[in-house]
Design an enzyme around this catalytic site. Structure first.
Site, PDB file in Angstrom:
ATOM      1  N   ARG A 121     -33.201 -36.820 -30.212  1.00 19.89           N
ATOM      2  CA  ARG A 121     -34.510 -36.199 -30.482  1.00 19.89           C
ATOM      3  C   ARG A 121     -35.536 -37.191 -31.016  1.00 19.89           C
ATOM      4  NH1 ARG A 121     -34.025 -30.524 -30.427  1.00 19.89           N
ATOM      5  NH2 ARG A 121     -32.085 -29.677 -31.279  1.00 19.89           N
ATOM      6  N   ASP A 146     -37.523 -24.111 -18.940  1.00 20.42           N
ATOM      7  CA  ASP A 146     -36.483 -24.204 -17.929  1.00 20.42           C
ATOM      8  C   ASP A 146     -36.434 -22.845 -17.211  1.00 20.42           C
ATOM      9  OD1 ASP A 146     -34.096 -25.972 -17.141  1.00 20.42           O
ATOM     10  OD2 ASP A 146     -33.064 -24.156 -17.740  1.00 20.42           O
ATOM     11  N   ASP A 196     -33.100 -32.792 -27.000  1.00 18.08           N
ATOM     12  CA  ASP A 196     -31.776 -33.276 -27.407  1.00 18.08           C
ATOM     13  C   ASP A 196     -30.710 -33.014 -26.355  1.00 18.08           C
ATOM     14  OD1 ASP A 196     -31.810 -30.368 -27.908  1.00 18.08           O
ATOM     15  OD2 ASP A 196     -29.807 -30.739 -28.729  1.00 18.08           O
ATOM     16  N   GLU A 225     -43.964 -25.653 -27.309  1.00 22.43           N
ATOM     17  CA  GLU A 225     -42.559 -25.793 -26.911  1.00 22.43           C
ATOM     18  C   GLU A 225     -42.347 -27.157 -26.256  1.00 22.43           C
ATOM     19  OE1 GLU A 225     -39.617 -25.270 -27.250  1.00 22.43           O
ATOM     20  OE2 GLU A 225     -38.858 -23.600 -26.065  1.00 22.43           O
ATOM     21  N   ASP A 226     -41.123 -27.656 -26.298  1.00 24.65           N
ATOM     22  CA  ASP A 226     -40.837 -28.951 -25.684  1.00 24.65           C
ATOM     23  C   ASP A 226     -40.720 -28.856 -24.158  1.00 24.65           C
ATOM     24  OD1 ASP A 226     -38.437 -27.512 -25.792  1.00 24.65           O
ATOM     25  OD2 ASP A 226     -37.303 -29.087 -26.826  1.00 24.65           O
ATOM     26  N   PHE A 248     -32.030 -33.580 -16.354  1.00 23.01           N
ATOM     27  CA  PHE A 248     -31.752 -33.335 -17.757  1.00 23.01           C
ATOM     28  C   PHE A 248     -32.381 -34.474 -18.551  1.00 23.01           C
ATOM     29  CE2 PHE A 248     -29.631 -33.430 -21.766  1.00 23.01           C
ATOM     30  CZ  PHE A 248     -29.754 -32.104 -22.138  1.00 23.01           C
ATOM     31  N   VAL A 249     -33.325 -34.140 -19.413  1.00 18.68           N
ATOM     32  CA  VAL A 249     -34.064 -35.172 -20.136  1.00 18.68           C
ATOM     33  C   VAL A 249     -33.879 -35.043 -21.645  1.00 18.68           C
ATOM     34  CG1 VAL A 249     -35.804 -35.535 -18.352  1.00 18.68           C
ATOM     35  CG2 VAL A 249     -36.161 -33.736 -20.052  1.00 18.68           C
ATOM     36  N   GLY A 295     -37.146 -28.722 -31.132  1.00 16.85           N
ATOM     37  CA  GLY A 295     -37.592 -29.612 -30.056  1.00 16.85           C
ATOM     38  C   GLY A 295     -39.080 -29.916 -30.023  1.00 16.85           C
ATOM     39  N   LYS A 336     -40.114 -27.352 -15.936  1.00 17.28           N
ATOM     40  CA  LYS A 336     -39.280 -27.496 -14.734  1.00 17.28           C
ATOM     41  C   LYS A 336     -39.422 -26.212 -13.917  1.00 17.28           C
ATOM     42  CE  LYS A 336     -35.360 -29.893 -17.006  1.00 17.28           C
ATOM     43  NZ  LYS A 336     -33.955 -29.656 -17.423  1.00 17.28           N
TER      44      LYS A 336
HETATM   45  P1  IMP Z   1     -35.351 -21.658 -21.182  1.00 15.36           P
HETATM   46  O1  IMP Z   1     -35.250 -20.437 -22.057  1.00 15.36           O
HETATM   47  O2  IMP Z   1     -34.291 -21.655 -20.114  1.00 15.36           O
HETATM   48  O3  IMP Z   1     -36.723 -21.877 -20.618  1.00 15.36           O
HETATM   49  O4  IMP Z   1     -34.898 -22.856 -22.073  1.00 15.36           O
HETATM   50  C1  IMP Z   1     -35.747 -23.698 -22.743  1.00 15.36           C
HETATM   51  C2  IMP Z   1     -34.920 -24.479 -23.735  1.00 15.36           C
HETATM   52  O5  IMP Z   1     -33.808 -25.110 -23.090  1.00 15.36           O
HETATM   53  C3  IMP Z   1     -35.734 -25.598 -24.349  1.00 15.36           C
HETATM   54  O6  IMP Z   1     -36.330 -25.212 -25.569  1.00 15.36           O
HETATM   55  C4  IMP Z   1     -34.711 -26.672 -24.570  1.00 15.36           C
HETATM   56  O7  IMP Z   1     -34.133 -26.499 -25.845  1.00 15.36           O
HETATM   57  C5  IMP Z   1     -33.636 -26.436 -23.543  1.00 15.36           C
HETATM   58  N1  IMP Z   1     -33.732 -27.376 -22.400  1.00 15.36           N
HETATM   59  C6  IMP Z   1     -34.067 -27.078 -21.138  1.00 15.36           C
HETATM   60  N2  IMP Z   1     -34.049 -28.159 -20.349  1.00 15.36           N
HETATM   61  C7  IMP Z   1     -33.703 -29.197 -21.146  1.00 15.36           C
HETATM   62  C8  IMP Z   1     -33.531 -30.615 -20.912  1.00 15.36           C
HETATM   63  O8  IMP Z   1     -33.692 -31.163 -19.797  1.00 15.36           O
HETATM   64  N3  IMP Z   1     -33.172 -31.358 -21.998  1.00 15.36           N
HETATM   65  C9  IMP Z   1     -32.992 -30.831 -23.237  1.00 15.36           C
HETATM   66  N4  IMP Z   1     -33.149 -29.517 -23.500  1.00 15.36           N
HETATM   67  C10 IMP Z   1     -33.506 -28.706 -22.455  1.00 15.36           C
HETATM   68 MG    MG Z   2     -33.538 -27.103 -27.520  1.00 18.59          MG
END
Ligand code: IMP
Ligand code: MG
Length: 183
Positions: free
Chosen positions: A168, A106, A162, A102-103, A155-156, A46, A134
């Site tokens: 992507r 969450d 992706d 990182e992209d 959700f983006v 990402g 977020k």
């Molecule tokens: P975390 O470990 O919950 O912080 O997850 C982060 C990962 O979840 C990111 O690297 C993304 O791959 C994925 N992710 C979280 N939100 C989104 C979204 O809105 N769109 C696409 N991928 C997301």
């Molecule tokens: Mg991802």
């Protein structure tokens, strides 16, 4: 002719804003790391467009590394175990000041564990830079050091992000049409 962007009509962060965000972040990073040994470490897949843009605006010498990880957090295994598919491919991190790219953040589980992993491997310092955050979704205590933009709980997709490996390659970030159609 079919155009993938027809599937993502609601644009949340357009090209011009992405350009401004990467310019601003790169200026801050170039200032903050001027006396350090900067290693940009992208989380595949990402972060690729974001990393590619930001690295070309950073005015310091920087090394590049990558990791590929997945986090089994909420939904599957509540332990939030981090699975490392590709670890950082170099040893001797003692003189490395790693900036993880990182992209999106969450729950915060992925980056929290990546940071702990890199410190355990001996990195001198580890900070994090995310394009999107977020904060309302956070499940663990984690604060990124550099944030491009905070967004609400949408959700983006696009610019690296992706849905099922799709979208992507879009040059902007948007909310896919199906999110509205399923409401
Ligand atoms: P975390 O470990 O919950 O912080 O997850 C982060 C990962 O979840 C990111 O690297 C993304 O791959 C994925 N992710 C979280 N939100 C989104 C979204 O809105 N769109 C696409 N991928 C997301
Ligand atoms: Mg991802």
């Amino acid at each position: 002719m079919y155009n993938i962007s027809d599937e993502v009509k609601h644009v949340l962060v357009n090209k011009e804003e992405l350009d401004r965000i990467t310019t601003d972040l790169a200026a801050r990073i170039s200032e903050d790391y001027k006396d350090k040994n900067l290693v940009l470490l992208g989380i595949l897949k990402g972060s690729v467009p974001f990393m590619s843009d930001i690295m070309r605006k950073i005015t310091l010498p920087a090394e590049l590394e990558f990791m590929k990880v997945s986090s089994y957090g909420s939904g599957t295994v509540s332990s939030g175990e981090l699975k490392i598919h590709l670890d950082v491919l170099r040893t001797g991190l003692e003189n490395c000041d790693i900036l993880v790219i990182e992209d999106i953040i969450d729950s915060g589980r992925t980056l929290k564990k990546v940071v702990a992993h890199l410190l355990e491997k001996g990195a001198r310092s580890v900070k994090t830079c995310t394009l999107l955050d977020k904060p309302s979704r956070r499940e663990v205590d984690f604060t990124p050091d550099y944030v491009g933009r905070e967004i609400p709980d949408y959700f983006v997709v696009g610019y690296g992000l992706d849905f099922d490996e799709k979208y992507r390659t879009l040059p902007y970030i948007g909310i896919p049409n199906f999110v509205f159609e399923n409401k």
